[in-house]
Design a protein around this motif. Structure first.
Motif, PDB file in Angstrom:
ATOM      1  N   VAL A  71       0.853  -1.191   0.000  1.00  0.00           N
ATOM      2  CA  VAL A  71       0.000   0.000   0.000  1.00  0.00           C
ATOM      3  C   VAL A  71       0.891   1.245   0.000  1.00  0.00           C
ATOM      4  N   LEU A  72       0.740   2.045  -1.032  1.00  0.00           N
ATOM      5  CA  LEU A  72       1.554   3.254  -1.174  1.00  0.00           C
ATOM      6  C   LEU A  72       0.670   4.495  -1.102  1.00  0.00           C
ATOM      7  N   VAL A  73       1.172   5.517  -0.439  1.00  0.00           N
ATOM      8  CA  VAL A  73       0.471   6.806  -0.377  1.00  0.00           C
ATOM      9  C   VAL A  73       1.441   7.875  -0.854  1.00  0.00           C
ATOM     10  N   CYS A  74       0.964   8.717  -1.745  1.00  0.00           N
ATOM     11  CA  CYS A  74       1.839   9.750  -2.314  1.00  0.00           C
ATOM     12  C   CYS A  74       2.164  10.815  -1.254  1.00  0.00           C
ATOM     13  N   LYS A  75       3.445  10.965  -0.990  1.00  0.00           N
ATOM     14  CA  LYS A  75       3.909  11.885   0.052  1.00  0.00           C
ATOM     15  C   LYS A  75       3.538  13.335  -0.276  1.00  0.00           C
ATOM     16  N   GLU A  76       3.774  13.728  -1.506  1.00  0.00           N
ATOM     17  CA  GLU A  76       3.513  15.125  -1.879  1.00  0.00           C
ATOM     18  C   GLU A  76       2.024  15.448  -1.759  1.00  0.00           C
ATOM     19  N   ASP A  77       1.170  14.516  -2.202  1.00  0.00           N
ATOM     20  CA  ASP A  77      -0.273  14.772  -2.136  1.00  0.00           C
ATOM     21  C   ASP A  77      -0.765  14.780  -0.690  1.00  0.00           C
ATOM     22  N   LEU A  78      -0.181  13.919   0.132  1.00  0.00           N
ATOM     23  CA  LEU A  78      -0.542  13.914   1.551  1.00  0.00           C
ATOM     24  C   LEU A  78      -0.184  15.267   2.179  1.00  0.00           C
ATOM     25  N   GLU A  79       0.995  15.721   1.899  1.00  0.00           N
ATOM     26  CA  GLU A  79       1.443  17.012   2.447  1.00  0.00           C
ATOM     27  C   GLU A  79       0.614  18.162   1.882  1.00  0.00           C
ATOM     28  N   GLY A  80       0.167  18.009   0.664  1.00  0.00           N
ATOM     29  CA  GLY A  80      -0.667  19.049   0.042  1.00  0.00           C
ATOM     30  C   GLY A  80      -1.956  19.295   0.796  1.00  0.00           C
ATOM     31  N   PHE A  81      -2.436  18.271   1.463  1.00  0.00           N
ATOM     32  CA  PHE A  81      -3.653  18.407   2.283  1.00  0.00           C
ATOM     33  C   PHE A  81      -3.313  18.741   3.733  1.00  0.00           C
ATOM     34  N   GLY A  82      -2.042  19.005   4.016  1.00  0.00           N
ATOM     35  CA  GLY A  82      -1.626  19.318   5.380  1.00  0.00           C
ATOM     36  C   GLY A  82      -1.649  18.100   6.287  1.00  0.00           C
ATOM     37  N   LEU A  83      -1.538  16.924   5.690  1.00  0.00           N
ATOM     38  CA  LEU A  83      -1.620  15.682   6.464  1.00  0.00           C
ATOM     39  C   LEU A  83      -0.232  15.069   6.645  1.00  0.00           C
ATOM     40  N   THR A  84      -0.141  14.212   7.660  1.00  0.00           N
ATOM     41  CA  THR A  84       1.109  13.503   7.927  1.00  0.00           C
ATOM     42  C   THR A  84       0.787  12.017   8.102  1.00  0.00           C
ATOM     43  N   GLU A  85       1.821  11.241   8.356  1.00  0.00           N
ATOM     44  CA  GLU A  85       1.615   9.807   8.610  1.00  0.00           C
ATOM     45  C   GLU A  85       0.702   9.594   9.822  1.00  0.00           C
ATOM     46  N   ASP A  86       0.713  10.542  10.754  1.00  0.00           N
ATOM     47  CA  ASP A  86      -0.151  10.410  11.932  1.00  0.00           C
ATOM     48  C   ASP A  86      -1.634  10.533  11.569  1.00  0.00           C
ATOM     49  N   SER A  87      -1.918  11.102  10.417  1.00  0.00           N
ATOM     50  CA  SER A  87      -3.316  11.341  10.025  1.00  0.00           C
ATOM     51  C   SER A  87      -3.939  10.144   9.334  1.00  0.00           C
ATOM     52  N   ILE A  88      -3.130   9.208   8.877  1.00  0.00           N
ATOM     53  CA  ILE A  88      -3.653   8.130   8.026  1.00  0.00           C
ATOM     54  C   ILE A  88      -3.397   6.744   8.621  1.00  0.00           C
ATOM     55  N   VAL A  89      -4.039   5.779   8.043  1.00  0.00           N
ATOM     56  CA  VAL A  89      -3.862   4.380   8.464  1.00  0.00           C
ATOM     57  C   VAL A  89      -2.478   3.926   8.028  1.00  0.00           C
ATOM     58  N   MET A  90      -1.638   3.645   9.006  1.00  0.00           N
ATOM     59  CA  MET A  90      -0.283   3.208   8.676  1.00  0.00           C
ATOM     60  C   MET A  90      -0.076   1.719   8.929  1.00  0.00           C
ATOM     61  N   ASP A  91      -0.968   1.132   9.741  1.00  0.00           N
ATOM     62  CA  ASP A  91      -0.804  -0.299  10.027  1.00  0.00           C
ATOM     63  C   ASP A  91      -2.151  -0.899  10.401  1.00  0.00           C
ATOM     64  N   ALA A  92      -2.139  -2.219  10.556  1.00  0.00           N
ATOM     65  CA  ALA A  92      -3.354  -2.930  10.974  1.00  0.00           C
ATOM     66  C   ALA A  92      -2.990  -3.876  12.113  1.00  0.00           C
ATOM     67  N   GLU A  93      -2.158  -3.377  12.994  1.00  0.00           N
ATOM     68  CA  GLU A  93      -1.652  -4.212  14.096  1.00  0.00           C
ATOM     69  C   GLU A  93      -2.777  -4.808  14.936  1.00  0.00           C
ATOM     70  N   GLU A  94      -3.834  -4.020  15.161  1.00  0.00           N
ATOM     71  CA  GLU A  94      -4.901  -4.473  16.058  1.00  0.00           C
ATOM     72  C   GLU A  94      -5.673  -5.666  15.512  1.00  0.00           C
ATOM     73  N   ILE A  95      -5.544  -5.911  14.190  1.00  0.00           N
ATOM     74  CA  ILE A  95      -6.207  -7.097  13.625  1.00  0.00           C
ATOM     75  C   ILE A  95      -5.180  -8.124  13.129  1.00  0.00           C
ATOM     76  N   GLY A  96      -3.936  -7.914  13.524  1.00  0.00           N
ATOM     77  CA  GLY A  96      -2.910  -8.912  13.206  1.00  0.00           C
ATOM     78  C   GLY A  96      -2.084  -8.605  11.971  1.00  0.00           C
ATOM     79  N   GLY A  97      -2.236  -7.419  11.416  1.00  0.00           N
ATOM     80  CA  GLY A  97      -1.456  -7.057  10.228  1.00  0.00           C
ATOM     81  C   GLY A  97       0.012  -6.847  10.564  1.00  0.00           C
ATOM     82  N   GLU A  98       0.862  -7.187   9.619  1.00  0.00           N
ATOM     83  CA  GLU A  98       2.301  -7.060   9.867  1.00  0.00           C
ATOM     84  C   GLU A  98       2.975  -6.028   8.971  1.00  0.00           C
TER      85      GLU A  98
END
Lengths: 120, 137
Positions: free
Chosen positions: B86-113
């Motif tokens: 799963v890839l997220v475009c860094k420039e477009d994320l920043e364009g919306f004033g968002l960071t990694e903290d704003s988006i789904v980065m993992d699925a640890e709670e359901i066992g994702g690695e």
């Protein structure tokens, strides 16, 4: 001759993208190519039985029926998308396949070209 | 025996239409495509969010509460659970004033690695060029 896979997610009425997809399929089949047409989202309404032919709305069933008869054309509805819209297998025109989304990806696996037409 | 790489590119907003949802469900369907293929053949998906599409990855979506439908956030987590790239475009994320903290980065709670990768568009472009087929949603 080649194989073309077309995924169309646009509705029969309200958009001309599905008309284009069927026209393109017809042209390709006439040239001897094989075509897989995957209908997902609102595109699944193309397979609904009982459509009426009004001049103000697209009606593609005659063309689709001829394409199915050619033996070079497979048309398949996304089962989940269709059922969500109240279109069960019993409501689907004979000759249409009904399958899960992996059918589309499998077709993509063996195709020469994909034309993916997203939804509205 | 062959592996075909399919890139699913999501550039549409969540909830405005069904499009991005279908992007995710079709991507996840790659996990069962083998049943239609010869032994050893398979599809390798990559899921890339660009433009307004990055908003599909926002955390704390309330789709289930507000619309009674599963959220795009949940679908992204399912993709991660299935070890999809799963890839997220860094420039477009920043364009919306968002960071990694704003988006789904993992699925640890359901066992994702695996985790979401926030990468420059240049890297996404490389994935698109390496793909056998592109599907824009």
């Amino acid at each position: 001759m080649g194989k073309i896979t077309i995924g169309c997610f646009s509705s029969l009425v309200g958009s001309m993208s599905l008309d284009f997809a069927v026209k393109l399929s017809e042209a390709a089949v006439k040239k001897g190519h094989e075509v897989d047409l995957w209908l997902s989202g609102n595109g699944t309404m193309l397979g609904k039985k009982g459509q009426s032919k009004f001049r103000d709305y697209s009606y593609l069933m005659d063309t689709v029926t001829e394409l199915i008869k050619s033996g070079k054309f497979k048309i398949t509805n996304c089962e989940a998308c269709a059922k969500a819209r109240g279109i069960s297998r019993e409501d689907t025109v004979e000759g249409f396949g009904v399958a899960s989304m992996d059918w589309y990806l499998a077709s993509a696996f063996s195709t020469d070209r994909i034309l993916h037409i997203g939804g509205e | 025996m062959a592996i075909k790489k399919i890139a699913f590119i999501v550039e549409k907003l969540p909830y405005k239409s069904e499009t991005s949802r279908l992007a995710l469900t079709h991507t996840i369907a790659s996990q069962t495509v083998e049943i239609h293929l010869e032994d050893g053949d398979n599809v390798e998906p990559v899921l890339a969010f660009v433009g307004e599409g990055v908003l599909n990855c926002l955390k704390n979506q309330k789709a289930l509460e507000l619309y009674g439908v599963s959220s795009l956030e949940a679908h992204v987590k399912n993709a991660l659970l299935l070890d999809l790239r799963v890839l997220v475009c860094k420039e477009d994320l920043e364009g919306f004033g968002l960071t990694e903290d704003s988006i789904v980065m993992d699925a640890e709670e359901i066992g994702g690695e695996v985790t979401t990768q926030v990468v420059p568009y240049e890297e996404i472009q490389q994935d698109l060029e390496a793909a056998d087929h592109l599907m824009f949603f």
